[in-house]
Design an enzyme around this catalytic site. Structure first.
Site, PDB file in Angstrom:
ATOM      1  N   ASP A 184       0.962  -1.202   0.022  1.00 56.23           N
ATOM      2  CA  ASP A 184       0.054  -0.063   0.202  1.00 56.23           C
ATOM      3  C   ASP A 184       0.615   1.327  -0.141  1.00 56.23           C
ATOM      4  O   ASP A 184       1.939   1.238  -0.851  1.00 56.23           O
ATOM      5  CB  ASP A 184      -1.046  -0.047   1.256  1.00 56.23           C
ATOM      6  CG  ASP A 184      -2.283   0.935   1.053  1.00 56.23           C
ATOM      7  OD1 ASP A 184      -3.169   0.657   0.457  1.00 56.23           O
ATOM      8  OD2 ASP A 184      -1.777   2.055   1.577  1.00 56.23           O
ATOM      9  N   TYR A 324      -2.989  11.331   1.251  1.00 57.55           N
ATOM     10  CA  TYR A 324      -3.547  11.512  -0.003  1.00 57.55           C
ATOM     11  C   TYR A 324      -3.424  12.869  -0.604  1.00 57.55           C
ATOM     12  O   TYR A 324      -3.065  12.826  -1.921  1.00 57.55           O
ATOM     13  CB  TYR A 324      -4.875  10.825   0.039  1.00 57.55           C
ATOM     14  CG  TYR A 324      -5.024   9.398  -0.030  1.00 57.55           C
ATOM     15  CD1 TYR A 324      -5.385   8.439  -0.859  1.00 57.55           C
ATOM     16  CD2 TYR A 324      -4.952   8.760   1.329  1.00 57.55           C
ATOM     17  CE1 TYR A 324      -5.274   7.182  -0.649  1.00 57.55           C
ATOM     18  CE2 TYR A 324      -5.101   7.634   1.543  1.00 57.55           C
ATOM     19  CZ  TYR A 324      -5.190   6.691   0.697  1.00 57.55           C
ATOM     20  OH  TYR A 324      -5.343   5.151   0.768  1.00 57.55           O
ATOM     21  N   HIS A 376      -4.567  -7.872   0.108  1.00 57.19           N
ATOM     22  CA  HIS A 376      -4.113  -6.173   0.278  1.00 57.19           C
ATOM     23  C   HIS A 376      -2.944  -6.318   1.407  1.00 57.19           C
ATOM     24  O   HIS A 376      -2.028  -5.454   1.486  1.00 57.19           O
ATOM     25  CB  HIS A 376      -4.995  -5.263   0.016  1.00 57.19           C
ATOM     26  CG  HIS A 376      -4.338  -3.839   0.016  1.00 57.19           C
ATOM     27  ND1 HIS A 376      -3.788  -3.438  -1.113  1.00 57.19           N
ATOM     28  CD2 HIS A 376      -4.498  -2.915   1.091  1.00 57.19           C
ATOM     29  CE1 HIS A 376      -3.349  -2.187  -0.934  1.00 57.19           C
ATOM     30  NE2 HIS A 376      -3.806  -2.013   0.301  1.00 57.19           N
TER      31      HIS A 376
END
Length: 398
Positions: A184, A324, A376
């Protein structure tokens, strides 16, 4: 550790959450105002009410944060200031001679909790079917704005900046050679460390490799469908289709990447925070939902709530989301890496990186393997498999 100036001091750290904060958390969970049930029979509208209500019931009545706190406090934890910001990290040295230093980075919605299960297999491999020659010294930091690291008060802590800070951290710990691993955000930061290519960094391992060629990466746009080019192989077409699906279901990332401060509700409602965090991707949500329906596989209810509770107690939902907004790198594209790279591909990852693209992206590809289980959050969900991958991947660099 070498002697440090006061600015570069490495300070011991432990966790002791006041009991009144845990009482207040349970009160807020029990006071949740629920929406009506979804109007469909599947997860297509998001987190299903049965799942989140069972999570709430368990969180308020049975879950014990103190077990997680004790587990973390049993490990050597530290704080050090880098570029004006306090960085929290776990640092576990192996008892084996010639162990290689390895920095492992978590992602979102994650924390150091993701890596707890791989600590002993990597630092003490002989207790887990491995060889002493495969041992690592582990450094597991909390990203800025996450967990017990400080929260940036001004823009600038981008993934590239974090990569530079991690290089500084490893050198500050006295390591003259080291490796890096991540998934990630951790994969992106690890790859950006490799782009910077300090002489101390021998190689990296990623379980979410950035391999999409430029002409493919530029085709994707949020919520917009795309057709795969006819020239792609079957394996490449499958990765393209997986990425196309991801970009149609990436609303959480769009919100954090554009308006993170609007997510104030995540700091106010523990159930709002939990629902937002467990809806990362389809396969991970299915795994978490099974844990709360009595059919765990890979992650337990406590695994999930340890991570969510850490976010809640540190009030890091919004500060973590800002990463982000800070990002200017492509999530999945090629980053011009010339040092050795190892790639592990898990079947329930957002996409399965094709070998052909991995070979193009990484001229010094030293390991590529497709696993038959895992998704993930590989370190968290399949710690045995990931630990074995890391050991195998880095043997040639010892």
């Amino acid at each position: 550790m070498e002697n440090q100036t006061s600015t570069h001091a490495i300070r011991p750290f432990s966790i002791n959450i006041p009991e009144e904060e845990l009482v207040e958390l349970r009160r807020r969970i029990l006071a949740t105002r629920w929406p009506e049930k979804e109007t469909v029979a599947d997860q297509s509208q998001g987190v299903q009410q049965a799942t989140i209500q069972e999570l709430a019931r368990y969180w308020a009545t049975e879950y014990d944060w103190r077990k997680c706190e004790a587990k973390l406090n049993a490990l050597p934890q530290f704080i050090t200031e880098i570029d004006g910001l306090d960085i929290h990290f776990i640092h576990v040295r192996s008892k084996h001679e010639n162990a290689l230093p390895l920095i492992v980075t978590h992602g979102w919605p994650g924390s150091v909790v993701e890596q707890l299960k791989i600590i002993d297999p990597l630092t003490n491999p002989t207790a887990h079917g491995g060889s002493a020659a495969d041992a690592f010294h582990l450094v597991i930091p909390s990203m800025p704005g996450y967990g017990f690291s400080a929260k940036p008060t001004a823009p600038g802590w981008s993934p590239k900046h974090i990569a530079s800070a991690w290089i500084e951290l490893m050198k500050r710990l006295g390591y003259t050679q080291f490796l890096a691993q991540g998934g990630d955000w951790g994969a992106i930061i690890t790859e950006l460390m490799a782009v910077q290519a300090p002489p101390e960094l021998l190689g990296i391992h990623t379980n979410m490799a950035g391999v999409f060629p430029p002409e493919i990466a530029t085709m994707f746009d949020v919520f917009q469908p795309r057709n795969a080019p006819a020239s792609l192989s079957e394996e490449e077409r499958r990765a393209f289709e997986q990425m196309d699906y991801f970009y149609k279901h990436v609303g959480y990332a769009v919100m954090m990447g554009t308006r993170p401060q609007t997510l104030t509700g995540l700091a106010d409602s523990p159930i709002g925070l939990a629902a937002f965090m467990i809806d990362h991707d389809t396969r991970s949500y299915e795994l978490i939902a099974r844990a709360f329906s009595g059919h765990p596989g890979g992650l337990t209810r406590d695994d999930v709530l340890d991570n969510i509770t850490l976010f809640w107690l540190t009030n890091t939902a919004v500060s973590a989301a800002r990463l982000y907004r800070e990002n200017t790198s492509g999530f999945f594209d090629v980053k011009n890496i010339s040092i050795p790279v190892a790639v592990s591909v898990f079947p329930d990852e957002l996409y399965q990186a094709p070998r052909s693209w991995a070979e193009q992206a990484f001229p010094k590809l030293i390991h590529y393997n497709r696993l038959n289980k895992g998704g993930h959050f590989a370190a968290w969900e399949q710690p045995k498999l990931l630990s074995e991958e890391v050991r195998t991947a880095f043997r040639s660099l010892r």
